[in-house]
Write an enzyme that holds these catalytic residues in place. Structure first.
Site, short mmCIF file in Angstrom:
data_model
loop_
_atom_site.label_atom_id
_atom_site.label_comp_id
_atom_site.label_asym_id
_atom_site.label_seq_id
_atom_site.Cartn_x
_atom_site.Cartn_y
_atom_site.Cartn_z
N CYS A 41 0.77 -1.23 0.00
CA CYS A 41 0.00 0.00 0.00
C CYS A 41 0.81 1.29 0.00
O CYS A 41 0.25 2.32 0.31
CB CYS A 41 -0.93 0.01 1.20
SG CYS A 41 -2.60 -0.35 0.67
N CYS A 95 11.58 19.78 8.73
CA CYS A 95 12.00 20.75 7.72
C CYS A 95 12.62 21.91 8.50
O CYS A 95 12.95 21.74 9.66
CB CYS A 95 10.84 21.20 6.83
SG CYS A 95 9.55 22.09 7.71
#
Lengths: 90, 373
Positions: free
Chosen positions: B187, B332
């Site tokens: 998946c 980030c």
């Protein structure tokens, strides 16, 4: 004896097609069946799980002639079987 | 007078066979709740409002993001960042100013489900995860509310009506066991066809309309499957399942203390946000996979712990690098891009076992320098 099993959802990738044919002649998505033995959904499911081991990890329901079944059910050569997993996407 | 206006607005549907003013009035007096304003909810709510349903509740805790726009066609690029309920309200009131809309800026939970669902006649499940679906099903069962269920997978869809009529079947009669969160074998990149959500959401609206007006045959106790690629429909008849009655909560208090996370195999020990302090501990664990979604030339370079670099822009092509067996943590620069990344992973790939460093890597560097002082 020849039976067609319709396959839905994530089971298609495991089985390789959106149907499985159970008949006398072996092919990629078929399983050998003997004519003189009566088959039921439990034995068909067992054969499927042996042929496609990933199926054992999956949750799915079985329908025979477009009726959901909750217990072992005898099937005939004209039976229409489907295996359906749950979908959650939206 | 009011009837004249009604006639003018709905003149194209009133002449329909078995419809007429009688059906129109039934629609006007109906109360429908749409849970989930995504791929299914967007088409559903447009048709429910357009046909003249008097009161529609809309429920979603999400804001609009870029990756929604390919299938959630009620939203525009300008709506990115807005609460979905607010945008839907505005659009729907534009389409049909006489629709009464109630907003619920929240996800469906064990805490809010009972009180909200009890105000409506018909519930549409337009959510995107099993936990929500079992919660909705169980409350509808306890409150005797018809549930119009819709769900999609890649190019396929399912529609049904649960908890309605004689020998009513509910979702647990069909699927007594929920798939666990990481159960699907291949998946990593499922994706979803926008047409599938459009068709299924629209069919859900139609089923609700037929329930209200009594017109036609509904999918009560039937599961309809749809495949976009070969335009096939396949319906099976559903019956009660002894297993379902073993698990389903039988009272409000049983429902509120039911173990949905465990039932759906959700590891709820890690929430979406991770603080700098938690991050500092987790980077030493073998069970986590840390992903740096900054661009390759971004500073500061981080060498203190193991991470793989997948810039946000190339996340789609590199989904296979995500180790779903581990807890995935994204970081980030300042924690803004990772919110987008988490949404993307959840919406497009149904990957939910992922968290992000709140405040970004600069937060952690700040934490470290204070720790060393």
């Amino acid at each position: 004896m020849e039976i067609k099993i319709l396959v839905f959802g994530s089971l298609v990738e495991i089985v390789g097609n959106n149907f499985i044919e159970l008949k006398e002649l072996p092919s990629q998505t078929s399983i050998h069946l003997k004519d003189d033995i009566q088959y039921d959904t439990n034995s068909i499911t067992e054969s499927l799980k042996i042929k496609f081991p990933e199926l054992s990890k999956m949750k799915f329901v079985i329908s025979v002639d477009r009726n959901i079944i909750h217990e072992n059910t005898i099937i005939h050569s004209s039976s229409e079987i489907a295996i359906l997993p749950p979908f959650s996407g939206g | 007078m009011e009837n004249d206006f009604l006639y003018e607005h709905y003149q194209r549907q009133l002449p329909l066979k078995n419809f007429g003013l009688e059906a129109q009035v039934k629609l006007q007096h109906a109360n429908v709740l749409v849970i989930g304003l995504g791929g299914l909810g967007c088409p559903a709510i447009q048709y429910l409002s357009a046909i003249g349903i008097g009161h529609i509740g809309i429920m979603d805790g999400d804001t609009v993001s870029l990756s929604n726009l390919h299938r959630q066609i009620l939203y525009t690029y300008q709506d990115i960042g807005q609460l979905k309920t607010s945008v839907v309200e505005k659009k729907i009131l534009g389409l049909n100013p006489s629709t009464k809309i109630t907003l619920y800026n929240d996800y469906i939970t064990q805490q809010n489900a009972f009180d909200i669902i009890s105000n409506y006649d018909i519930i549409l499940d337009c959510t995107d995860n099993f936990k929500a679906r079992y919660i909705i099903n169980d409350v509808c069962y306890l409150l005797n509310k018809p549930l119009v269920f819709g769900a999609v997978f890649q190019y396929e869809g399912q529609v049904s009506i649960f908890n309605h009529g004689k020998d009513a079947v509910n979702y647990r009669d069909l699927f007594p066991y929920s798939p666990k969160e990481n159960e699907s074998p291949n998946c990593m990149q499922t994706g979803v066809y926008n047409i599938a959500t459009g068709v299924i959401g629209t069919l859900q609206a139609s089923e609700a309309i037929k329930l209200i007006t009594g017109i036609g045959e509904t999918l009560t106790n039937k599961l309809l499957t749809f495949h976009s690629l070969n335009i096939s429909f396949y319906a099976i008849d559903l019956t009660k399942n002894k297993l379902s009655s073993k698990e389903i909560p039988l009272s409000r208090s049983e429902f509120e203390s039911y173990h949905y996370d465990q039932f759906c195999g959700i590891n709820s020990s890690l929430s979406d946000d991770i603080s700098a302090e938690e991050f500092d501990q987790l980077i030493q664990s073998d069970d986590v996979q840390i992903i740096d979604i900054r661009n390759e030339n971004e500073l500061p370079k981080i060498n203190n712990f193991q991470s793989i670099q997948i810039p946000l822009a190339s996340l789609h092509e590199n989904i296979h690098l995500l180790d779903k067996q581990k807890k995935i943590i994204l970081f980030c620069h300042s924690g803004i891009r990772t919110q987008t990344a988490i949404e993307l992973l959840h919406d497009d790939y149904q990957i939910s076992n992922v968290s992000h460093l709140k405040g970004g890597i600069i937060k952690w560097l700040d934490f470290k320098s204070k720790k060393n002082d």
